[in-house]
Design a protein around this motif. Structure first.
Motif, PDB file in Angstrom:
ATOM      1  N   GLU A  41      -1.769  19.171 -14.924  1.00 36.94           N
ATOM      2  CA  GLU A  41      -2.992  18.948 -14.140  1.00 36.94           C
ATOM      3  C   GLU A  41      -3.203  17.467 -13.836  1.00 36.94           C
ATOM      4  O   GLU A  41      -3.608  17.116 -12.735  1.00 36.94           O
ATOM      5  CB  GLU A  41      -4.206  19.526 -14.871  1.00 36.94           C
ATOM      6  N   VAL A  42      -2.935  16.597 -14.793  1.00 38.37           N
ATOM      7  CA  VAL A  42      -3.079  15.153 -14.572  1.00 38.37           C
ATOM      8  C   VAL A  42      -2.091  14.694 -13.510  1.00 38.37           C
ATOM      9  O   VAL A  42      -2.435  13.918 -12.612  1.00 38.37           O
ATOM     10  CB  VAL A  42      -2.884  14.374 -15.897  1.00 38.37           C
ATOM     11  N   ALA A  43      -0.865  15.173 -13.580  1.00 39.84           N
ATOM     12  CA  ALA A  43       0.151  14.799 -12.595  1.00 39.84           C
ATOM     13  C   ALA A  43      -0.221  15.300 -11.204  1.00 39.84           C
ATOM     14  O   ALA A  43      -0.076  14.573 -10.217  1.00 39.84           O
ATOM     15  CB  ALA A  43       1.518  15.343 -13.011  1.00 39.84           C
ATOM     16  N   ARG A  44      -0.724  16.518 -11.116  1.00 43.17           N
ATOM     17  CA  ARG A  44      -1.130  17.066  -9.812  1.00 43.17           C
ATOM     18  C   ARG A  44      -2.311  16.291  -9.221  1.00 43.17           C
ATOM     19  O   ARG A  44      -2.382  16.077  -8.020  1.00 43.17           O
ATOM     20  CB  ARG A  44      -1.491  18.547  -9.955  1.00 43.17           C
ATOM     21  N   LYS A  45      -3.242  15.879 -10.074  1.00 45.07           N
ATOM     22  CA  LYS A  45      -4.385  15.097  -9.588  1.00 45.07           C
ATOM     23  C   LYS A  45      -3.908  13.755  -9.051  1.00 45.07           C
ATOM     24  O   LYS A  45      -4.375  13.306  -7.994  1.00 45.07           O
ATOM     25  CB  LYS A  45      -5.423  14.893 -10.683  1.00 45.07           C
ATOM     26  N   ALA A  46      -2.975  13.112  -9.732  1.00 40.23           N
ATOM     27  CA  ALA A  46      -2.435  11.835  -9.253  1.00 40.23           C
ATOM     28  C   ALA A  46      -1.722  12.025  -7.911  1.00 40.23           C
ATOM     29  O   ALA A  46      -1.862  11.190  -7.010  1.00 40.23           O
ATOM     30  CB  ALA A  46      -1.481  11.245 -10.284  1.00 40.23           C
ATOM     31  N   GLU A  47      -0.981  13.115  -7.760  1.00 41.18           N
ATOM     32  CA  GLU A  47      -0.305  13.408  -6.493  1.00 41.18           C
ATOM     33  C   GLU A  47      -1.324  13.625  -5.372  1.00 41.18           C
ATOM     34  O   GLU A  47      -1.168  13.101  -4.264  1.00 41.18           O
ATOM     35  CB  GLU A  47       0.576  14.652  -6.625  1.00 41.18           C
ATOM     36  N   ARG A  48      -2.365  14.399  -5.658  1.00 43.95           N
ATOM     37  CA  ARG A  48      -3.398  14.661  -4.644  1.00 43.95           C
ATOM     38  C   ARG A  48      -4.108  13.371  -4.234  1.00 43.95           C
ATOM     39  O   ARG A  48      -4.364  13.139  -3.051  1.00 43.95           O
ATOM     40  CB  ARG A  48      -4.412  15.680  -5.166  1.00 43.95           C
ATOM     41  N   ASP A  49      -4.441  12.535  -5.226  1.00 41.58           N
ATOM     42  CA  ASP A  49      -5.112  11.270  -4.921  1.00 41.58           C
ATOM     43  C   ASP A  49      -4.227  10.373  -4.061  1.00 41.58           C
ATOM     44  O   ASP A  49      -4.701   9.749  -3.110  1.00 41.58           O
ATOM     45  CB  ASP A  49      -5.475  10.530  -6.217  1.00 41.58           C
ATOM     46  N   ALA A  50      -2.940  10.317  -4.396  1.00 39.42           N
ATOM     47  CA  ALA A  50      -2.014   9.488  -3.618  1.00 39.42           C
ATOM     48  C   ALA A  50      -1.890  10.010  -2.195  1.00 39.42           C
ATOM     49  O   ALA A  50      -1.894   9.229  -1.234  1.00 39.42           O
ATOM     50  CB  ALA A  50      -0.640   9.454  -4.292  1.00 39.42           C
ATOM     51  N   GLU A  51      -1.797  11.313  -2.031  1.00 40.10           N
ATOM     52  CA  GLU A  51      -1.678  11.873  -0.678  1.00 40.10           C
ATOM     53  C   GLU A  51      -2.975  11.714   0.110  1.00 40.10           C
ATOM     54  O   GLU A  51      -2.938  11.487   1.313  1.00 40.10           O
ATOM     55  CB  GLU A  51      -1.225  13.330  -0.739  1.00 40.10           C
ATOM     56  N   GLN A  52      -4.114  11.808  -0.550  1.00 47.11           N
ATOM     57  CA  GLN A  52      -5.390  11.623   0.143  1.00 47.11           C
ATOM     58  C   GLN A  52      -5.521  10.177   0.642  1.00 47.11           C
ATOM     59  O   GLN A  52      -5.915   9.941   1.789  1.00 47.11           O
ATOM     60  CB  GLN A  52      -6.546  11.973  -0.798  1.00 47.11           C
ATOM     61  N   THR A  53      -5.151   9.225  -0.196  1.00 48.02           N
ATOM     62  CA  THR A  53      -5.197   7.815   0.214  1.00 48.02           C
ATOM     63  C   THR A  53      -4.173   7.544   1.313  1.00 48.02           C
ATOM     64  O   THR A  53      -4.460   6.824   2.270  1.00 48.02           O
ATOM     65  CB  THR A  53      -4.951   6.898  -1.002  1.00 48.02           C
TER      66      THR A  53
ATOM     67  N   ILE B  51       0.850  -1.203   0.000  1.00 49.43           N
ATOM     68  CA  ILE B  51       0.000   0.000   0.000  1.00 49.43           C
ATOM     69  C   ILE B  51       0.878   1.241   0.000  1.00 49.43           C
ATOM     70  O   ILE B  51       0.756   2.116  -0.860  1.00 49.43           O
ATOM     71  CB  ILE B  51      -0.955   0.005   1.223  1.00 49.43           C
ATOM     72  N   VAL B  52       1.799   1.311   0.972  1.00 48.35           N
ATOM     73  CA  VAL B  52       2.657   2.491   1.082  1.00 48.35           C
ATOM     74  C   VAL B  52       3.597   2.590  -0.112  1.00 48.35           C
ATOM     75  O   VAL B  52       3.769   3.674  -0.692  1.00 48.35           O
ATOM     76  CB  VAL B  52       3.446   2.472   2.403  1.00 48.35           C
ATOM     77  N   SER B  53       4.192   1.477  -0.515  1.00 52.01           N
ATOM     78  CA  SER B  53       5.144   1.553  -1.628  1.00 52.01           C
ATOM     79  C   SER B  53       4.459   1.955  -2.932  1.00 52.01           C
ATOM     80  O   SER B  53       4.996   2.755  -3.692  1.00 52.01           O
ATOM     81  CB  SER B  53       5.902   0.228  -1.797  1.00 52.01           C
ATOM     82  N   ASN B  54       3.262   1.447  -3.181  1.00 53.56           N
ATOM     83  CA  ASN B  54       2.542   1.839  -4.397  1.00 53.56           C
ATOM     84  C   ASN B  54       2.081   3.292  -4.346  1.00 53.56           C
ATOM     85  O   ASN B  54       2.086   3.991  -5.360  1.00 53.56           O
ATOM     86  CB  ASN B  54       1.352   0.915  -4.643  1.00 53.56           C
ATOM     87  N   LEU B  55       1.694   3.754  -3.155  1.00 48.99           N
ATOM     88  CA  LEU B  55       1.318   5.161  -3.030  1.00 48.99           C
ATOM     89  C   LEU B  55       2.522   6.072  -3.238  1.00 48.99           C
ATOM     90  O   LEU B  55       2.394   7.154  -3.814  1.00 48.99           O
ATOM     91  CB  LEU B  55       0.667   5.422  -1.675  1.00 48.99           C
ATOM     92  N   LEU B  56       3.692   5.640  -2.790  1.00 50.23           N
ATOM     93  CA  LEU B  56       4.915   6.414  -3.039  1.00 50.23           C
ATOM     94  C   LEU B  56       5.213   6.499  -4.529  1.00 50.23           C
ATOM     95  O   LEU B  56       5.587   7.556  -5.044  1.00 50.23           O
ATOM     96  CB  LEU B  56       6.105   5.780  -2.324  1.00 50.23           C
ATOM     97  N   VAL B  57       5.046   5.379  -5.220  1.00 53.45           N
ATOM     98  CA  VAL B  57       5.270   5.383  -6.668  1.00 53.45           C
ATOM     99  C   VAL B  57       4.295   6.335  -7.337  1.00 53.45           C
ATOM    100  O   VAL B  57       4.681   7.150  -8.192  1.00 53.45           O
ATOM    101  CB  VAL B  57       5.137   3.951  -7.246  1.00 53.45           C
ATOM    102  N   GLN B  58       3.015   6.250  -6.953  1.00 52.80           N
ATOM    103  CA  GLN B  58       2.018   7.138  -7.562  1.00 52.80           C
ATOM    104  C   GLN B  58       2.287   8.602  -7.230  1.00 52.80           C
ATOM    105  O   GLN B  58       2.160   9.477  -8.079  1.00 52.80           O
ATOM    106  CB  GLN B  58       0.619   6.769  -7.098  1.00 52.80           C
ATOM    107  N   ARG B  59       2.694   8.882  -6.003  1.00 54.79           N
ATOM    108  CA  ARG B  59       2.913  10.271  -5.575  1.00 54.79           C
ATOM    109  C   ARG B  59       4.065  10.927  -6.331  1.00 54.79           C
ATOM    110  O   ARG B  59       4.011  12.093  -6.690  1.00 54.79           O
ATOM    111  CB  ARG B  59       3.168  10.293  -4.063  1.00 54.79           C
TER     112      ARG B  59
END
Length: 190
Positions: free
Chosen positions: A123-135, A92-100
């Motif tokens: 904008e797509v990159a920022r949305k992926a970062e926000r989603d990863a940080e929210q999760t 979970i954490v490692s995949n979220l780090l990759v996404q972030r």
């Protein structure tokens, strides 16, 4: 041409090892045993790990903020403690780090050429970062929790990246420039 068994043994040993100047020199002769004996070291380490990553999180609770707590290591320890059916929680954490911290290939090439990214890619990159940080914030709230029993309202992260030295410097003392630390802003839990 008849090849002695000692020659075949020597060729097999050279070909079984990693690529060296000797294996290049013997390449014209080595093709004779290639259909019967071939070795690829890519099987053992196709993409060796070059960096260790970790995440520390702290929560904003009703009565103040918690201290930064490591949320990476406990999941890895649980995974390593059971070899037969290991916990997959560390993913979970490692995949979220990759996404972030992921950067799409187009943006990477543009950055290498020192060209600004088109607005849509940003904008797509920022949305992926926000989603990863929210999760990540929801995961941290679940794993760390508030000491006073209240619900966390926000989470902040400290990302730690430790780049491994090259093989030639494996015995050298660790250097501070191999470690990079980034802190996020507060992520409001939704």
């Amino acid at each position: 041409m008849v090849v002695s068994s000692y020659t075949l043994l020597a060729l097999a040993l050279v070909l079984a090892g990693p690529v060296t100047p000797i294996s290049f020199a013997l390449a014209p002769i080595a093709h004779r045993i290639e259909p019967w004996f071939s070795q690829s070291w890519q099987l053992f380490a196709p993409d060796p790990i070059s960096e260790e990553r970790g995440v520390l999180a702290r929560l904003a609770c009703r009565r103040g903020n918690t201290e930064f707590t490591d949320i990476t290591t406990p999941a890895i320890v649980r995974s390593n403690s059971r070899r037969v059916f290991p916990s997959r929680e560390s993913r979970i954490v490692s995949n979220l780090l990759v996404q972030r911290f992921m950067q799409d290939p187009v943006s990477q090439r543009l950055a290498e050429k020192d060209i600004d990214r088109p607005r849509e890619l940003t904008e797509v990159a920022r949305k992926a970062e926000r989603d990863a940080e929210q999760t990540s914030a929801r995961y941290a709230a679940h794993r760390v929790g508030c000491a006073d029993g209240s619900q966390a309202s926000a989470a902040q992260f400290r990302y730690v990246f430790h780049r491994f030295p090259g093989w030639s410097r494996r015995t050298a003392e660790d250097d501070q420039e191999n470690t990079r630390v980034e802190e996020s802003g507060w992520v409001v839990l939704q």
